[in-house]
Motif scaffolding. Sequence first.
Motif, PDB file in Angstrom:
ATOM      1  N   GLN A  20      33.510  27.550  36.932  1.00 15.46           N
ATOM      2  CA  GLN A  20      33.992  28.511  35.813  1.00 15.46           C
ATOM      3  C   GLN A  20      33.971  29.860  36.233  1.00 15.46           C
ATOM      4  OE1 GLN A  20      31.247  27.947  32.645  1.00 15.46           O
ATOM      5  NE2 GLN A  20      32.315  26.191  31.937  1.00 15.46           N
ATOM      6  N   PHE A  21      32.928  30.226  37.297  1.00 13.10           N
ATOM      7  CA  PHE A  21      32.888  31.411  38.044  1.00 13.10           C
ATOM      8  C   PHE A  21      34.284  31.813  38.592  1.00 13.10           C
ATOM      9  CE2 PHE A  21      31.542  34.044  41.460  1.00 13.10           C
ATOM     10  CZ  PHE A  21      31.226  35.347  40.909  1.00 13.10           C
ATOM     11  N   LEU A  22      34.510  30.702  39.523  1.00 17.82           N
ATOM     12  CA  LEU A  22      35.313  30.818  40.383  1.00 17.82           C
ATOM     13  C   LEU A  22      36.873  31.252  39.697  1.00 17.82           C
ATOM     14  CD1 LEU A  22      36.985  30.924  43.282  1.00 17.82           C
ATOM     15  CD2 LEU A  22      37.181  28.327  43.007  1.00 17.82           C
ATOM     16  N   LEU A  26      39.395  34.396  39.724  1.00 15.43           N
ATOM     17  CA  LEU A  26      40.954  34.317  39.923  1.00 15.43           C
ATOM     18  C   LEU A  26      41.659  34.972  38.818  1.00 15.43           C
ATOM     19  CD1 LEU A  26      40.962  30.602  41.570  1.00 15.43           C
ATOM     20  CD2 LEU A  26      41.206  32.780  42.621  1.00 15.43           C
ATOM     21  N   ILE A  27      41.321  34.878  37.721  1.00 21.68           N
ATOM     22  CA  ILE A  27      41.943  35.527  36.691  1.00 21.68           C
ATOM     23  C   ILE A  27      41.847  36.889  36.584  1.00 21.68           C
ATOM     24  CG2 ILE A  27      42.097  35.793  34.125  1.00 21.68           C
ATOM     25  CD1 ILE A  27      41.225  32.871  33.867  1.00 21.68           C
ATOM     26  N   ALA A  28      40.473  37.613  36.913  1.00 23.18           N
ATOM     27  CA  ALA A  28      40.404  38.887  37.339  1.00 23.18           C
ATOM     28  C   ALA A  28      41.151  39.434  38.152  1.00 23.18           C
ATOM     29  CB  ALA A  28      38.972  39.199  37.238  1.00 23.18           C
ATOM     30  N   ALA A  29      41.283  38.814  39.123  1.00 22.43           N
ATOM     31  CA  ALA A  29      42.078  39.393  40.571  1.00 22.43           C
ATOM     32  C   ALA A  29      43.637  39.359  40.247  1.00 22.43           C
ATOM     33  CB  ALA A  29      41.746  38.386  41.670  1.00 22.43           C
ATOM     34  N   PHE A  30      43.994  38.232  39.493  1.00 18.78           N
ATOM     35  CA  PHE A  30      45.492  38.316  38.983  1.00 18.78           C
ATOM     36  C   PHE A  30      45.655  39.418  38.100  1.00 18.78           C
ATOM     37  CE2 PHE A  30      48.803  37.101  35.986  1.00 18.78           C
ATOM     38  CZ  PHE A  30      49.734  36.692  37.018  1.00 18.78           C
ATOM     39  N   VAL A  31      44.970  39.632  37.131  1.00 21.62           N
ATOM     40  CA  VAL A  31      45.090  40.607  36.426  1.00 21.62           C
ATOM     41  C   VAL A  31      45.211  42.219  37.120  1.00 21.62           C
ATOM     42  CG1 VAL A  31      44.197  42.106  34.349  1.00 21.62           C
ATOM     43  CG2 VAL A  31      44.198  39.516  34.167  1.00 21.62           C
TER      44      VAL A  31
END
Length: 350
Positions: A20-22, A26-31
Amino acid sequence: MDDFEAPRGSIPHPPSADGQFLRRVLIAAFVIGMMLVLWQVSLVLILTFGGIVVAVALRNLAGPWGRLLRISDRMALLHTVLNLTAVAIAFFYFFGAMAGHQFSSLADRLPQTLETAQTWLNGSLLGRQILGALHTGGNPAERLMAALPWAGGVLGGLGEALLMIVVGIYFAADPQLYVNGMMRLIPPRKRMRVHQVLDAIGLALKNWLFGMTLDMVLLGVMTFIGMWAIGVPLPFALAVLSGAAVFVPYIGPAIATIPGLLLAFSVKPILALYAAMVYLVVLTIEAYVSQPLLQRWAVSLPAIFNLLAILVFAPLFGIWGAILATPLSVAVWVLVQKLYIEDVLEDRKR
């Protein structure tokens, strides 16, 4: 190994905390990556929006022309572009010499005006303190080199404005092509609603452009009459500056008063006081009477929203963000009304 196999039909285990943390990382990095990409292409985005504003203006001018002549949309657009070009040529032919002479005289008067103002300020302690704060020194060559980036910015701005006009002509020539292309990115069940929102934005921009044109003409006429009446030099040039500057609410008209005050001061200080009074009356009428009435009739947009839009869009998109802040705020306001208030809150009362 069979003893360790999970039985068939069993419920899969939830993802681990590390998984879940990963996923969140990844979502935060994409945004963040998408925001950086949008930041890098911010000039393209704002010029594209400017092209849309130009296209809306051209389409709404070409529509009545096409119905009158009973010709196709593209032929009507061609007639509109040619007619606007002819009007611009005629304007510069009849008024270009006068306006060019006035603007040239304005440029010639400014150095003498600044010297007069400096002499007058040297006569008081407060004036000398102001001059000391403004004094930068340097020889003429250094000042010329310092002015080169500004001149390059002006030329770049003219090129960007021309690009917006060309993009607007392309958009106006076949708007359905670009709308249909964007619709392909929207889920089918949402396409009708997106069409409704786009139509609402187009209507709001059309009404805003009409109200803004009337406001610009009114402010220019009032400025010309006021400056001509009190004897300030170059009233036509000052009227053009004031009328064009109203495209950027609040900030533009205030900046446009500086040349008029300097010109009046070059004649005599008391005339500068009269000019300031004219500007105060004209801008008060524009800010509290004509502009609110015209924009309220054209598009229901809170006045404070314009000022906040400049403070938000100028840092994001630079000078074009400030110039296009009002139409951007109109588009954002319609999006909020349609997609949030009506669709999310389900409040469709006007």
